[in-house]
Motif scaffolding. Structure first.
Motif, mmCIF file in Angstrom:
data_model
loop_
_atom_site.group_PDB
_atom_site.id
_atom_site.type_symbol
_atom_site.label_atom_id
_atom_site.label_comp_id
_atom_site.label_asym_id
_atom_site.label_seq_id
_atom_site.Cartn_x
_atom_site.Cartn_y
_atom_site.Cartn_z
ATOM 1 N N VAL A 10 0.976 -1.308 -0.223
ATOM 2 C CA VAL A 10 -0.040 0.003 0.140
ATOM 3 C C VAL A 10 1.034 1.222 0.020
ATOM 4 O O VAL A 10 1.734 1.354 0.795
ATOM 5 N N GLU A 66 -5.436 10.838 -1.485
ATOM 6 C CA GLU A 66 -6.629 10.461 -1.821
ATOM 7 C C GLU A 66 -7.865 10.708 -0.700
ATOM 8 O O GLU A 66 -8.878 11.373 -0.972
ATOM 9 N N ARG A 67 -7.262 10.655 0.652
ATOM 10 C CA ARG A 67 -8.215 10.506 1.522
ATOM 11 C C ARG A 67 -8.479 12.002 1.988
ATOM 12 O O ARG A 67 -9.454 12.698 2.225
ATOM 13 N N SER A 107 -5.922 -5.089 2.326
ATOM 14 C CA SER A 107 -6.564 -4.444 1.422
ATOM 15 C C SER A 107 -7.657 -3.444 1.871
ATOM 16 O O SER A 107 -8.500 -3.850 2.478
ATOM 17 N N GLY A 108 -7.617 -2.167 1.891
ATOM 18 C CA GLY A 108 -8.536 -1.043 2.331
ATOM 19 C C GLY A 108 -8.239 -0.756 3.646
ATOM 20 O O GLY A 108 -9.073 0.370 4.187
ATOM 21 N N LEU A 154 -5.980 1.227 5.257
ATOM 22 C CA LEU A 154 -5.378 2.166 5.361
ATOM 23 C C LEU A 154 -6.483 3.201 5.268
ATOM 24 O O LEU A 154 -6.506 4.207 5.861
ATOM 25 N N GLU A 155 -7.463 3.073 4.131
ATOM 26 C CA GLU A 155 -8.398 4.183 4.123
ATOM 27 C C GLU A 155 -9.419 4.030 5.034
ATOM 28 O O GLU A 155 -9.861 5.180 5.497
ATOM 29 N N GLU A 214 -0.004 8.025 -1.639
ATOM 30 C CA GLU A 214 -1.306 8.070 -2.620
ATOM 31 C C GLU A 214 -2.353 7.722 -1.855
ATOM 32 O O GLU A 214 -3.492 8.628 -1.830
ATOM 33 N N VAL A 215 -2.546 7.199 -0.761
ATOM 34 C CA VAL A 215 -4.002 6.841 0.063
ATOM 35 C C VAL A 215 -4.083 8.105 0.906
ATOM 36 O O VAL A 215 -5.094 8.587 1.012
#
Length: 462
Positions: free
Chosen positions: A304, A312-313, A342-343, A345-346, A308-309
């Motif tokens: 991850v 994005e958030r 997957s998912g 960190l978001e 980038e994350v």
């Protein structure tokens, strides 16, 4: 494990072979040397006996010459000396007439028993002709040591061959034994790893290896079956609770909406308050379901990109922050790749940013920063809100740990579960100047392992 077991058995076998073969070879070599010397001395005594008849009894020298001829035909060199150490007769070979031979004759005539020397590949031996104390002469016989050396070399050659064959057999057996023991254990280890990663249907093979390993595999399969049944049962209960709670709550909310549409005065206020309680109860149910899912999640590690994350958030929450007059920013950071489900960190950032935006008053700020910190990527979500006292921070990661929270009080519990299940840590710190900072340490993705680790994770691991 296979290598360790094989090497251990190989070393043990090598030591045993050395302790068995080397002493045996030394013993057989010594016996060969003694046998060769005894045979030579026996041949020398035969010639000495014939020489005594000639030198002491003054008989014909025919018998003595006959024995000398027989020695010559056997490849030996022999010479007979009288009591004055003068040469009486000899074979055509002169190896028994040199300086070493005469020294042996002098010692024999003096009544001593000399140690046979070896000269130019020949072993000398001397025997008195007649009485040892007062010999009438002496006989010297020189015999080639090549046959003895050839037999000794053959002994050591056969010993080495037997040792190498034993060593090869030991290598073969030790490798087969090590694989017989370690292969089912390796399979069991892989099955346990995949089960830990979330492949609940994984089972170990129980038809190979020692009985103890097969029993262990069977026990593992029993445990895995019970775990799968418990987890699936838990998930079924959660699904049932979700359905059974959301449906009546939605129906109750619709009825309140219908009643509120035609209500006035105090009745409208009471219905509005009831609608608020229904909305809060719905959020609470959703939060409890989210916590339950987080607690039973077993993530598949994937690579991850933190930068980038985070970007994005922050972009996703920026409209909400602008609506509340809060400055939401993220300073530039290095490109870091972490190992998370997957998912996850978001979901972590959504909970933290939502909590920060709820806590920060109008005109405040929220900052999401990240940087490398050893083997981890450190993410900080910093706000300048009211913060938390020490007692509240101590229980903040528990369910409903903060009774003064504006939301459900479950966001930090979800964050804590998602971070720790991925091998990271989360902590709360005071922001300089007032406020709260949530510090996340997330494990970095190992370099060069993206393809290998992704291939080793089962598809249903989540």
């Amino acid at each position: 494990m296979t290598r360790r077991i094989a090497l251990t058995l190989l070393v043990l076998t090598t030591v045993l072979l050395v302790l068995a073969v080397v002493p045996l070879g030394v013993l057989m070599t010594a016996r060969e040397r003694v046998s060769f010397r005894d045979d030579q001395q026996a041949a020398t005594r035969v010639i000495a006996a014939a020489a005594e008849e000639h030198l002491s009894d003054h008989r014909s020298a025919t018998a003595m010459r006959k024995e000398l001829s027989a020695a010559a035909e056997a490849g030996d060199c022999a010479a007979a000396y009288d009591a004055s150490a003068r040469l009486v007769a000899s074979t055509e070979c002169t190896a028994a007439q040199g300086e070493e031979a005469r020294e042996l004759v002098d010692r024999v005539l003096a009544g001593h028993e000399p140690e046979p020397p070896e000269m130019e590949g020949r072993l000398l031996s001397a025997e008195p002709a007649g009485d040892v104390r007062r010999p009438a002469g002496a006989v010297v016989l020189a015999r080639s040591a090549a046959p003895r050396d050839a037999r000794i070399a053959a002994i050591w050659g056969w010993s080495a061959g037997i040792g190498l064959l034993g060593l090869a057999a030991s290598v073969l057996l030790s490798v087969r034994l090590a694989r017989w023991v370690s292969r089912p254990l390796s399979t069991l280890d892989s099955a346990a790893q995949r089960l830990g990663e979330g492949a609940l249907g994984e089972r170990a093979v129980v038809d190979g290896g020692p009985p103890e390993v097969r029993r262990l595999a069977a026990t593992f399969n029993t445990m895995a079956g019970r775990t799968e049944a418990l987890v699936h049962g838990h998930r079924a209960v959660i699904a049932d609770v979700s359905h059974q709670l959301r449906t009546p709550l939605a129906a109750l909310r619709l009825r309140l909406d219908v009643l509120a549409a035609g209500a006035e005065g105090e009745t409208a206020e009471e219905l509005a308050a009831a609608q608020g309680e229904i909305a809060r109860l719905s959020r609470l149910v959703d939060g409890l379901l989210a916590v339950a899912r987080a607690e039973q999640a077993t993530p598949r590690p994937v690579a991850v990109r933190v930068d980038e994350v985070v970007a994005e958030r922050v972009d996703a929450w920026s409209p909400v922050a602008e609506e509340r007059d809060v400055l939401l920013t993220t300073p530039p950071g290095s490109a870091l790749t972490v190992s998370l489900g997957s998912g996850h960190l978001e979901q972590i950032l959504d909970n933290l940013i939502a909590n920060a935006l709820d806590a920060v008053p109008d005109g405040g700020s929220v900052t999401v920063a990240h940087r490398a910190a050893g083997r981890f990527a450190r993410v900080r979500v910093r706000d300048d809100g009211p913060g938390m006292d020490a007692g509240t921070k101590a229980v903040a990661f528990h369910r409903f740990g903060n009774p003064e929270a504006r939301g459900t009080g479950l966001g930090l519990a979800i964050v804590h579960r998602l971070v720790t299940v991925n091998g990271g840590t989360v902590d709360l710190e005071d922001t300089a100047g007032g406020g709260l900072t949530v510090v996340l340490d997330l494990p970095l993705w190992p370099r060069g392992e993206h393809g290998r680790r992704a291939a080793s994770v089962p598809e249903d691991g989540a």
